[in-house]
Structure formats: structure tokens, C-alpha cells
Design a protein around this motif. Structure first.
Motif, PDB file in Angstrom:
ATOM      1  N   ALA A  19       0.844  -1.194   0.000  1.00  0.00           N
ATOM      2  CA  ALA A  19       0.000   0.000   0.000  1.00  0.00           C
ATOM      3  C   ALA A  19       0.881   1.247   0.000  1.00  0.00           C
ATOM      4  N   VAL A  20       0.315   2.348  -0.499  1.00  0.00           N
ATOM      5  CA  VAL A  20       1.041   3.623  -0.536  1.00  0.00           C
ATOM      6  C   VAL A  20       0.184   4.692   0.117  1.00  0.00           C
ATOM      7  N   GLU A  21       0.816   5.774   0.496  1.00  0.00           N
ATOM      8  CA  GLU A  21       0.097   6.877   1.129  1.00  0.00           C
ATOM      9  C   GLU A  21      -0.680   7.681   0.087  1.00  0.00           C
ATOM     10  N   THR A  22      -1.533   8.563   0.542  1.00  0.00           N
ATOM     11  CA  THR A  22      -2.470   9.276  -0.322  1.00  0.00           C
ATOM     12  C   THR A  22      -1.785  10.098  -1.412  1.00  0.00           C
ATOM     13  N   ASN A  23      -0.746  10.844  -1.080  1.00  0.00           N
ATOM     14  CA  ASN A  23      -0.091  11.677  -2.100  1.00  0.00           C
ATOM     15  C   ASN A  23       0.495  10.832  -3.220  1.00  0.00           C
ATOM     16  N   GLN A  24       1.067   9.705  -2.874  1.00  0.00           N
ATOM     17  CA  GLN A  24       1.655   8.829  -3.878  1.00  0.00           C
ATOM     18  C   GLN A  24       0.573   8.190  -4.740  1.00  0.00           C
ATOM     19  N   ALA A  25      -0.505   7.746  -4.119  1.00  0.00           N
ATOM     20  CA  ALA A  25      -1.619   7.158  -4.873  1.00  0.00           C
ATOM     21  C   ALA A  25      -2.218   8.190  -5.822  1.00  0.00           C
ATOM     22  N   ALA A  26      -2.371   9.415  -5.364  1.00  0.00           N
ATOM     23  CA  ALA A  26      -2.921  10.478  -6.207  1.00  0.00           C
ATOM     24  C   ALA A  26      -2.019  10.722  -7.419  1.00  0.00           C
ATOM     25  N   HIS A  27      -0.725  10.652  -7.212  1.00  0.00           N
ATOM     26  CA  HIS A  27       0.217  10.821  -8.326  1.00  0.00           C
ATOM     27  C   HIS A  27      -0.021   9.764  -9.397  1.00  0.00           C
ATOM     28  N   PRO A  49      -9.709   3.002   0.359  1.00  0.00           N
ATOM     29  CA  PRO A  49      -8.455   2.872   1.098  1.00  0.00           C
ATOM     30  C   PRO A  49      -8.593   1.906   2.270  1.00  0.00           C
ATOM     31  N   ILE A  50      -7.444   1.560   2.815  1.00  0.00           N
ATOM     32  CA  ILE A  50      -7.425   0.872   4.104  1.00  0.00           C
ATOM     33  C   ILE A  50      -6.923   1.904   5.100  1.00  0.00           C
ATOM     34  N   ARG A  51      -7.222   1.689   6.336  1.00  0.00           N
ATOM     35  CA  ARG A  51      -6.766   2.625   7.365  1.00  0.00           C
ATOM     36  C   ARG A  51      -5.740   1.922   8.244  1.00  0.00           C
ATOM     37  N   ILE A  52      -4.584   2.541   8.360  1.00  0.00           N
ATOM     38  CA  ILE A  52      -3.507   2.010   9.183  1.00  0.00           C
ATOM     39  C   ILE A  52      -3.207   3.045  10.259  1.00  0.00           C
ATOM     40  N   ASN A  53      -3.520   2.689  11.497  1.00  0.00           N
ATOM     41  CA  ASN A  53      -3.337   3.614  12.624  1.00  0.00           C
ATOM     42  C   ASN A  53      -3.999   4.962  12.356  1.00  0.00           C
ATOM     43  N   GLY A  54      -5.193   4.935  11.785  1.00  0.00           N
ATOM     44  CA  GLY A  54      -5.951   6.154  11.540  1.00  0.00           C
ATOM     45  C   GLY A  54      -5.560   6.910  10.276  1.00  0.00           C
ATOM     46  N   ARG A  55      -4.591   6.406   9.542  1.00  0.00           N
ATOM     47  CA  ARG A  55      -4.159   7.070   8.316  1.00  0.00           C
ATOM     48  C   ARG A  55      -4.602   6.268   7.108  1.00  0.00           C
ATOM     49  N   LEU A  56      -4.832   6.972   6.007  1.00  0.00           N
ATOM     50  CA  LEU A  56      -5.268   6.316   4.783  1.00  0.00           C
ATOM     51  C   LEU A  56      -4.081   5.686   4.053  1.00  0.00           C
ATOM     52  N   ALA A  57      -4.300   4.500   3.548  1.00  0.00           N
ATOM     53  CA  ALA A  57      -3.318   3.834   2.687  1.00  0.00           C
ATOM     54  C   ALA A  57      -4.097   3.221   1.531  1.00  0.00           C
TER      55      ALA A  57
END
Length: 71
Positions: A19-27, A49-57
Motif C-alpha cells: 500500500a502507498v500513502e495518499t499523495n503517492q496514490a494520487a500521483h 483505502p485501508i486505514r492504518i493507525n488512523g491514516r489512509l493507505a
């Protein structure tokens, strides 16, 4: 010339993490990061997305399927 801090991402084919973080996925999806956040909030986007420790992946397999046009 202005000093820009544009982040360079590896090509999608070379990404090895699940999985990648939101900015990378948006790219990779050629969208703004906020668009992906709206998809996550409204749960109405083409991928979720999936949520990892409250963050989007975002799953790399989902991104690749969407980019390749696989349903």
C-alpha cells in the motif's frame, strides 16, 4: 528559478509495498490528494483505502487495476 519541492515517486511498476500513502496514490491516478480523501470520506470512489493507525493507505493492486482499466 524558484526552488520547488516536488516529490518524485517511483514508477508504479517498481513499487513493492502492498500500500502507498495518499499523495503517492494520487500521483499514480493523476488526481489531487484531496480527491482521494473525498473518496475515502464518502466511500464512493472507484477504489477504497485501508486505514492504518488512523491514516489512509491505498492498495497498490487496486491502483494498478484502476490504471490498467481492469474492473
Amino acid at each position: 528559478m524558484a526552488n520547488s519541492t516536488v516529490k518524485q515517486f517511483p514508477t508504479l511498476e517498481t513499487v513493492t509495498s502492498p500500500a502507498v500513502e495518499t499523495n503517492q496514490a494520487a500521483h499514480y491516478l493523476n488526481r489531487k490528494p484531496q480527491t482521494l480523501r473525498v473518496w475515502a470520506c464518502r466511500e464512493n470512489g472507484p477504489i477504497r483505502p485501508i486505514r492504518i493507525n488512523g491514516r489512509l493507505a491505498w492498495r497498490v493492486t487496486d491502483i494498478k487495476s484502476l490504471v490498467m482499466g481492469v474492473a
